[in-house]
Motif scaffolding. Structure first.
Motif, mmCIF file in Angstrom:
data_model
loop_
_atom_site.group_PDB
_atom_site.id
_atom_site.type_symbol
_atom_site.label_atom_id
_atom_site.label_comp_id
_atom_site.label_asym_id
_atom_site.label_seq_id
_atom_site.Cartn_x
_atom_site.Cartn_y
_atom_site.Cartn_z
ATOM 1 N N TRP A 85 9.578 -0.480 9.536
ATOM 2 C CA TRP A 85 10.365 0.713 9.804
ATOM 3 C C TRP A 85 11.772 0.513 9.272
ATOM 4 N N ASP A 86 12.297 1.542 8.638
ATOM 5 C CA ASP A 86 13.702 1.525 8.220
ATOM 6 C C ASP A 86 14.566 1.785 9.444
ATOM 7 N N LEU A 87 15.587 0.978 9.618
ATOM 8 C CA LEU A 87 16.550 1.223 10.688
ATOM 9 C C LEU A 87 17.655 2.106 10.103
ATOM 10 N N LYS A 88 17.892 3.236 10.710
ATOM 11 C CA LYS A 88 18.852 4.205 10.171
ATOM 12 C C LYS A 88 20.244 3.583 10.046
ATOM 13 N N ARG A 89 20.892 3.887 8.955
ATOM 14 C CA ARG A 89 22.253 3.420 8.659
ATOM 15 C C ARG A 89 22.365 1.896 8.656
ATOM 16 N N LEU A 115 0.819 -1.208 0.000
ATOM 17 C CA LEU A 115 0.000 0.000 0.000
ATOM 18 C C LEU A 115 0.858 1.265 0.000
ATOM 19 N N VAL A 116 1.905 1.263 0.797
ATOM 20 C CA VAL A 116 2.929 2.313 0.789
ATOM 21 C C VAL A 116 4.271 1.595 0.964
ATOM 22 N N GLN A 117 5.368 2.334 1.003
ATOM 23 C CA GLN A 117 6.691 1.712 1.026
ATOM 24 C C GLN A 117 6.880 0.732 2.191
ATOM 25 N N THR A 118 6.318 1.023 3.350
ATOM 26 C CA THR A 118 6.525 0.156 4.512
ATOM 27 C C THR A 118 5.224 -0.417 5.084
ATOM 28 N N PHE A 119 4.161 -0.508 4.295
ATOM 29 C CA PHE A 119 2.897 -1.095 4.765
ATOM 30 C C PHE A 119 2.351 -2.038 3.698
ATOM 31 N N PHE A 120 2.114 -3.306 4.096
ATOM 32 C CA PHE A 120 1.656 -4.337 3.180
ATOM 33 C C PHE A 120 0.461 -5.084 3.775
ATOM 34 N N LEU A 121 -0.338 -5.677 2.923
ATOM 35 C CA LEU A 121 -1.329 -6.677 3.320
ATOM 36 C C LEU A 121 -0.859 -7.997 2.721
ATOM 37 N N THR A 122 -0.785 -9.046 3.544
ATOM 38 C CA THR A 122 -0.317 -10.344 3.060
ATOM 39 C C THR A 122 -1.275 -11.445 3.478
ATOM 40 N N THR A 123 -1.285 -12.520 2.714
ATOM 41 C CA THR A 123 -2.024 -13.722 3.086
ATOM 42 C C THR A 123 -1.227 -14.927 2.592
ATOM 43 N N HIS A 124 -1.322 -16.020 3.307
ATOM 44 C CA HIS A 124 -0.664 -17.255 2.916
ATOM 45 C C HIS A 124 -1.328 -18.414 3.650
ATOM 46 N N ALA A 125 -0.942 -19.634 3.337
ATOM 47 C CA ALA A 125 -1.483 -20.825 3.995
ATOM 48 C C ALA A 125 -0.423 -21.408 4.925
#
Length: 145
Positions: free
Chosen positions: A73-77, A6-16
């Motif tokens: 979240w991106d961890l800096k460096r 949806l955005v760079q650090t937000f996803f919707l996922t599904t799996h079995a």
């Protein structure tokens, strides 16, 4: 696995997923009074449960279908990212077995004071039963028997 960003650090996922669960118990346990034993009591006076010392093992197999929101979240460096997943799931009970074994007199009460009448009084070893049902469960991984 299906993943929608949806955005760079937000996803919707599904799996079995496949999950094998269960447990073991040994010692004094209650069980529903079988019809053939209830017939030995006067009408309406059969106990709802009898008790016996035996071993019991339950085996439950589930197919799990989670729908997860994944926030990162991106961890800096650092090339690493930190993610948190949350969301509901559906669980389909694929198979269930209960195996009991042991030999014990049947007792009318949990205090082991009163023996069940007649000479049918033993649980034989081993006894296996298949639980024939399908359960759909939302959002919780707890099961109750």
């Amino acid at each position: 696995m299906c993943r929608v960003q949806l955005v760079q650090t937000f996803f919707l996922t599904t799996h079995a997923e496949y999950s094998s669960q269960g447990g073991k118990k040994s010692g004094l346990q209650a069980f529903t009074t079988p019809d053939e034993l209830a017939a030995m009591y006067p009408a309406g006076q059969a106990p709802l449960y009898l008790h016996a010392n035996y071993n019991s093992e339950a085996k439950l197999n589930y197919l799990l279908l989670p729908i997860l929101a994944k926030l990162g979240w991106d961890l800096k460096r650092s090339p690493l990212k930190f993610y948190v997943d949350a969301g509901p799931f559906l669980g389909l009970l694929v198979s269930a077995h209960q195996v009991t074994s042991g030999q014990s007199p049947f007792y009318v009460d949990a205090a082991v004071n009163s023996l069940c009448p007649a000479d049918h009084n033993h649980l034989t070893t081993p006894r296996t039963s298949k639980i024939a049902c399908i359960n759909l469960m939302p959002a919780s991984r707890e099961i109750s028997a």
